[in-house]
Each structure stands twice: as C-alpha cells, then as structure tokens.
Write a protein that holds these residues in place. Structure first.
Motif, PDB file in Angstrom:
ATOM      1  N   GLU A 180      -2.875   7.078  -0.778  1.00 49.15           N
ATOM      2  CA  GLU A 180      -2.542   6.989  -2.195  1.00 49.15           C
ATOM      3  C   GLU A 180      -1.571   8.109  -2.556  1.00 49.15           C
ATOM      4  OE1 GLU A 180      -3.241   4.548  -4.097  1.00 49.15           O
ATOM      5  OE2 GLU A 180      -4.614   3.538  -2.721  1.00 49.15           O
ATOM      6  N   GLY A 181      -0.973   8.002  -3.723  1.00 52.59           N
ATOM      7  CA  GLY A 181      -0.046   9.021  -4.192  1.00 52.59           C
ATOM      8  C   GLY A 181       1.134   8.398  -4.891  1.00 52.59           C
ATOM      9  N   GLU A 182       1.922   9.229  -5.530  1.00 45.21           N
ATOM     10  CA  GLU A 182       3.116   8.759  -6.216  1.00 45.21           C
ATOM     11  C   GLU A 182       4.080   8.123  -5.218  1.00 45.21           C
ATOM     12  OE1 GLU A 182       3.832   8.765  -9.494  1.00 45.21           O
ATOM     13  OE2 GLU A 182       1.804   9.519  -9.871  1.00 45.21           O
ATOM     14  N   GLY A 183       4.794   7.096  -5.670  1.00 46.80           N
ATOM     15  CA  GLY A 183       5.757   6.443  -4.811  1.00 46.80           C
ATOM     16  C   GLY A 183       6.859   7.387  -4.366  1.00 46.80           C
ATOM     17  N   GLU A 184       7.290   7.219  -3.118  1.00 46.97           N
ATOM     18  CA  GLU A 184       8.359   8.035  -2.559  1.00 46.97           C
ATOM     19  C   GLU A 184       9.649   7.244  -2.365  1.00 46.97           C
ATOM     20  OE1 GLU A 184       5.847  11.293   0.029  1.00 46.97           O
ATOM     21  OE2 GLU A 184       6.367   9.400   1.022  1.00 46.97           O
ATOM     22  N   GLY A 185       9.565   5.933  -2.499  1.00 51.33           N
ATOM     23  CA  GLY A 185      10.732   5.093  -2.296  1.00 51.33           C
ATOM     24  C   GLY A 185      10.485   4.028  -1.247  1.00 51.33           C
ATOM     25  N   LEU A 186      11.484   3.193  -1.044  1.00 54.53           N
ATOM     26  CA  LEU A 186      11.356   2.069  -0.128  1.00 54.53           C
ATOM     27  C   LEU A 186      11.153   2.560   1.303  1.00 54.53           C
ATOM     28  CD1 LEU A 186      11.498  -1.015  -0.566  1.00 54.53           C
ATOM     29  CD2 LEU A 186      13.857  -0.906   0.248  1.00 54.53           C
ATOM     30  N   PRO A 187      10.095   2.096   1.993  1.00 55.37           N
ATOM     31  CA  PRO A 187       9.840   2.550   3.363  1.00 55.37           C
ATOM     32  C   PRO A 187      10.967   2.197   4.330  1.00 55.37           C
ATOM     33  CG  PRO A 187       7.876   1.552   2.433  1.00 55.37           C
ATOM     34  CD  PRO A 187       8.996   1.269   1.470  1.00 55.37           C
ATOM     35  N   VAL A 188      10.994   2.940   5.417  1.00 49.95           N
ATOM     36  CA  VAL A 188      11.881   2.679   6.549  1.00 49.95           C
ATOM     37  C   VAL A 188      11.191   1.664   7.456  1.00 49.95           C
ATOM     38  CG1 VAL A 188      12.923   3.752   8.596  1.00 49.95           C
ATOM     39  CG2 VAL A 188      12.891   4.981   6.407  1.00 49.95           C
ATOM     40  N   TRP A 189      11.976   0.837   8.143  1.00 45.72           N
ATOM     41  CA  TRP A 189      11.341  -0.141   9.031  1.00 45.72           C
ATOM     42  C   TRP A 189      12.043  -0.247  10.374  1.00 45.72           C
ATOM     43  CZ3 TRP A 189      13.425  -4.961  10.677  1.00 45.72           C
ATOM     44  CH2 TRP A 189      14.607  -5.388  10.026  1.00 45.72           C
ATOM     45  N   SER A 190      11.275  -0.760  11.318  1.00 52.91           N
ATOM     46  CA  SER A 190      11.792  -1.049  12.648  1.00 52.91           C
ATOM     47  C   SER A 190      11.203  -2.361  13.133  1.00 52.91           C
ATOM     48  CB  SER A 190      11.419   0.072  13.623  1.00 52.91           C
ATOM     49  OG  SER A 190      11.838  -0.257  14.945  1.00 52.91           O
ATOM     50  N   ARG A 191      11.890  -2.995  14.069  1.00 50.88           N
ATOM     51  CA  ARG A 191      11.363  -4.254  14.615  1.00 50.88           C
ATOM     52  C   ARG A 191      10.170  -4.032  15.535  1.00 50.88           C
ATOM     53  NH1 ARG A 191      16.989  -6.442  14.882  1.00 50.88           N
ATOM     54  NH2 ARG A 191      17.040  -8.151  13.373  1.00 50.88           N
ATOM     55  N   HIS A 192      10.028  -2.816  16.067  1.00 50.31           N
ATOM     56  CA  HIS A 192       8.977  -2.611  17.062  1.00 50.31           C
ATOM     57  C   HIS A 192       8.228  -1.300  16.854  1.00 50.31           C
ATOM     58  CE1 HIS A 192      11.715  -5.461  19.204  1.00 50.31           C
ATOM     59  NE2 HIS A 192      10.546  -6.060  19.359  1.00 50.31           N
ATOM     60  N   VAL A 193       6.909  -1.384  16.882  1.00 48.79           N
ATOM     61  CA  VAL A 193       6.069  -0.191  16.925  1.00 48.79           C
ATOM     62  C   VAL A 193       6.371   0.526  18.241  1.00 48.79           C
ATOM     63  CG1 VAL A 193       3.702   0.668  16.968  1.00 48.79           C
ATOM     64  CG2 VAL A 193       4.285  -1.303  15.533  1.00 48.79           C
ATOM     65  N   GLY A 194       6.453   1.833  18.177  1.00 48.52           N
ATOM     66  CA  GLY A 194       6.871   2.634  19.323  1.00 48.52           C
ATOM     67  C   GLY A 194       8.219   3.275  19.076  1.00 48.52           C
ATOM     68  N   ASP A 195       8.966   2.745  18.110  1.00 48.53           N
ATOM     69  CA  ASP A 195      10.224   3.370  17.696  1.00 48.53           C
ATOM     70  C   ASP A 195       9.902   4.760  17.141  1.00 48.53           C
ATOM     71  OD1 ASP A 195      12.542   4.166  16.205  1.00 48.53           O
ATOM     72  OD2 ASP A 195      13.116   2.063  15.991  1.00 48.53           O
ATOM     73  N   PRO A 196      10.625   5.803  17.542  1.00 49.25           N
ATOM     74  CA  PRO A 196      10.330   7.153  17.043  1.00 49.25           C
ATOM     75  C   PRO A 196      10.325   7.276  15.526  1.00 49.25           C
ATOM     76  CG  PRO A 196      11.838   7.262  18.909  1.00 49.25           C
ATOM     77  CD  PRO A 196      11.704   5.815  18.559  1.00 49.25           C
ATOM     78  N   VAL A 197      11.057   6.419  14.835  1.00 45.66           N
ATOM     79  CA  VAL A 197      11.105   6.509  13.378  1.00 45.66           C
ATOM     80  C   VAL A 197       9.735   6.271  12.750  1.00 45.66           C
ATOM     81  CG1 VAL A 197      11.625   4.083  12.831  1.00 45.66           C
ATOM     82  CG2 VAL A 197      12.556   5.901  11.384  1.00 45.66           C
ATOM     83  N   LEU A 198       8.859   5.582  13.462  1.00 43.40           N
ATOM     84  CA  LEU A 198       7.546   5.226  12.935  1.00 43.40           C
ATOM     85  C   LEU A 198       6.450   6.218  13.315  1.00 43.40           C
ATOM     86  CD1 LEU A 198       7.567   1.403  13.815  1.00 43.40           C
ATOM     87  CD2 LEU A 198       8.190   2.446  11.633  1.00 43.40           C
ATOM     88  N   ALA A 199       6.792   7.269  14.041  1.00 44.63           N
ATOM     89  CA  ALA A 199       5.786   8.138  14.647  1.00 44.63           C
ATOM     90  C   ALA A 199       4.830   8.780  13.649  1.00 44.63           C
ATOM     91  CB  ALA A 199       6.470   9.232  15.473  1.00 44.63           C
ATOM     92  N   SER A 200       5.259   9.010  12.428  1.00 40.58           N
ATOM     93  CA  SER A 200       4.381   9.658  11.441  1.00 40.58           C
ATOM     94  C   SER A 200       3.218   8.771  11.016  1.00 40.58           C
ATOM     95  CB  SER A 200       5.186  10.085  10.213  1.00 40.58           C
ATOM     96  OG  SER A 200       6.123  11.088  10.545  1.00 40.58           O
ATOM     97  N   ASN A 201       3.367   7.459  11.133  1.00 41.58           N
ATOM     98  CA  ASN A 201       2.274   6.507  10.917  1.00 41.58           C
ATOM     99  C   ASN A 201       1.574   6.705   9.578  1.00 41.58           C
ATOM    100  OD1 ASN A 201       0.398   4.475  11.353  1.00 41.58           O
ATOM    101  ND2 ASN A 201      -0.976   5.767  12.571  1.00 41.58           N
ATOM    102  N   ILE A 202       2.333   6.841   8.498  1.00 40.69           N
ATOM    103  CA  ILE A 202       1.708   6.933   7.175  1.00 40.69           C
ATOM    104  C   ILE A 202       2.697   6.419   6.125  1.00 40.69           C
ATOM    105  CG2 ILE A 202       2.452   9.273   6.592  1.00 40.69           C
ATOM    106  CD1 ILE A 202      -1.081   7.836   6.000  1.00 40.69           C
ATOM    107  N   THR A 203       2.173   5.670   5.155  1.00 46.31           N
ATOM    108  CA  THR A 203       2.982   5.120   4.069  1.00 46.31           C
ATOM    109  C   THR A 203       2.149   5.160   2.793  1.00 46.31           C
ATOM    110  OG1 THR A 203       3.986   3.556   5.647  1.00 46.31           O
ATOM    111  CG2 THR A 203       4.353   3.118   3.314  1.00 46.31           C
ATOM    112  N   ARG A 204       2.766   5.494   1.684  1.00 48.97           N
ATOM    113  CA  ARG A 204       2.080   5.384   0.401  1.00 48.97           C
ATOM    114  C   ARG A 204       1.826   3.907   0.116  1.00 48.97           C
ATOM    115  NH1 ARG A 204       3.103  10.349  -2.550  1.00 48.97           N
ATOM    116  NH2 ARG A 204       2.640  11.925  -0.930  1.00 48.97           N
ATOM    117  N   ARG A 205       0.617   3.611  -0.337  1.00 51.03           N
ATOM    118  CA  ARG A 205       0.255   2.212  -0.571  1.00 51.03           C
ATOM    119  C   ARG A 205       1.190   1.559  -1.595  1.00 51.03           C
ATOM    120  NH1 ARG A 205      -4.654   2.804  -0.485  1.00 51.03           N
ATOM    121  NH2 ARG A 205      -5.380   1.645   1.335  1.00 51.03           N
ATOM    122  N   THR A 206       1.551   2.300  -2.626  1.00 56.21           N
ATOM    123  CA  THR A 206       2.448   1.729  -3.625  1.00 56.21           C
ATOM    124  C   THR A 206       3.816   1.404  -3.030  1.00 56.21           C
ATOM    125  OG1 THR A 206       3.397   2.037  -5.836  1.00 56.21           O
ATOM    126  CG2 THR A 206       3.221   4.014  -4.453  1.00 56.21           C
TER     127      THR A 206
END
Length: 252
Positions: A180-206
């Motif tokens: 939960e928390g205030e929105g930070e903006g549109l998430p980043v995406w990748s076609r595949h899990v394992g891409d380094p861009v996804l390593a933080s593994n956390i997104t605001r629900r909003t």
C-alpha cells in the motif's frame, strides 16, 4: 441484484464504458477510482455480501452483485462495455478463476479490450526465470491452500491458458509483490520474469490498478502478458528504458 445510477456526460458525448470484475477487492476499488478519474462509465461486479465495500462509489457506478464466475451475472455486467478489467482470484477449488475468465471471454462484446490480473507465477511461453525461493514459495502456498480448500493456484494457471488461446483483444498483467502507499506512477514492465528491471519485486497496489486501466487504451499491450514492477523501485531506476510515448515502460 443490480444497483444502477445515471451515467450521463455533461457535453452529451459518448463515454467509455468499462466493467470491473472483482470491484470490491483492494485492487478492484483502485481500478474503479482510476477509471472514474478518466470519466469512464463504470460497472462493478462483486459478490452480494461485498456490495457495501463499494459504498464510496454508490452514486457514480453501476453495481451488479453475484459470483464472478456466474455467466448470467457476467453477461449482464459486460453488455455494452468497451473494456472489461478482471481480477483473477483463485478462490476455492471449484474452477472459480477459469470460470470467471471463460465467462468474460465468451460474453464480452466483440472487440472489447479484456485486461486480466494475476501474479508473476503465470508464464505464457515458459521463458520466465524464477528464483529457487520464488518457486518454493509458490509450491508451499499452493499445497497449503488446497489442503484447506481456500485457493487453487493451478486454476489461475488454467484461466490464463484459456486467455492466451483466445483471439480476443486481451492483456494479462502479471503483478509482483504488492504494498500500500501513495501512487508512484505507471509501473515498468517486461515480457519475462527474470529481467533485471523486475528484481525489486514490489509495486504499489494503486499503481498495479493504474496499469490495468491504462492498458484499456494501450494497443501495444494487446496479446501481451507484461510482468510489472514499481517505477520508483531500485531495479526499475537502474534498468528501465525511457518512457514510451504512451507512458508505460518496457524492457525486453
């Protein structure tokens, strides 16, 4: 039960009509709010006992109450909709997710944008790379949940298989861990899990909800299964490409 409200627009022009299936949940309520922020006409589907969770929207949306895997309920809710946003919740062990997905695929108007939510554990092409810890946690949750007959992750997998096999204009948004928390903006995406861009593994629900609603008008996401992560997370900041013109960020 239907709770219907007038949905006229001040200038008399047509409004985009969207249905949120699973509207009373946390993700669903965020999607409702983001859709209203865009002046969309919103229909929400939720179980009868959960209608009260939508009280804050009571005078601004239409509510169709009933199980989301009930074809009659879904048929009424999606009629005339330009888009359907569906939370694939694997409740119980009786095909709830796959039943919901199939009803939406079968009954949504031809050409409607169909956007579904699920987790990273879903894979479209088998090219996702999961850590040993992630795979172990999914197995443990799956086994324990089935023992108490609470949820069925395999049914969510089956639901997504049906979606992937469909010719409809679908998108399956695969979410990381949520907070939960205030929105930070549109998430980043990748076609595949394992891409380094996804390593933080956390997104605001909003922001997850924001991505779902944004997908309605982003044709680049048709027939994609984007795995997302928060745009302000360390991995996103370190590895993301500059935003595309439409706003979302993709890495390959």
């Amino acid at each position: 039960m239907d709770t219907r409200q007038g949905q006229g627009r001040a200038d008399g022009g047509p409004r985009t009509r969207v249905c949120v299936v699973g509207a009373s949940g946390k993700l669903g309520r965020y999607m409702v709010q983001h859709a209203l922020d865009r002046d969309y006409e919103v229909v929400g589907v939720c179980r009868e006992k959960s209608v009260g969770k939508l009280a804050e929207f009571a005078d601004r949306i239409t509510v169709v109450a009933g199980p989301t895997d009930d074809r009659e309920v879904i048929g009424r809710a999606v009629a005339g909709c330009d888009a359907v946003l569906t939370v694939l919740v694997p409740w119980g062990v009786h095909g709830y997710s796959s039943g919901t997905a199939q009803a939406v695929l079968d009954l949504a108007p031809e050409g409607a944008r169909l956007v579904f939510s699920c987790g990273w554990h879903i894979t479209r092409d088998g090219r996702d790379v999961y850590s040993r810890g992630f795979r172990a946690s999914v197995r443990v949750v799956s086994v324990l949940a089935r023992l108490v007959r609470a949820i069925d992750i395999d049914d969510q997998v089956e639901a997504c298989r049906r979606i992937f096999d469909s010719d409809a204009r679908w998108t399956v948004v695969r979410g990381s861990d949520l907070e939960e928390g205030e929105g930070e903006g549109l998430p980043v995406w990748s076609r595949h899990v394992g891409d380094p861009v996804l390593a933080s593994n956390i997104t605001r629900r909003t922001d997850f909800a924001l991505f779902m609603v944004e997908a309605v008008t982003d044709d680049a996401l048709v027939h994609e299964a984007p795995a997302i992560v928060g745009c302000r997370t360390p991995s996103a900041l370190a590895h993301a490409r500059p935003p595309r013109p439409h706003g979302s960020q993709e890495t390959r």
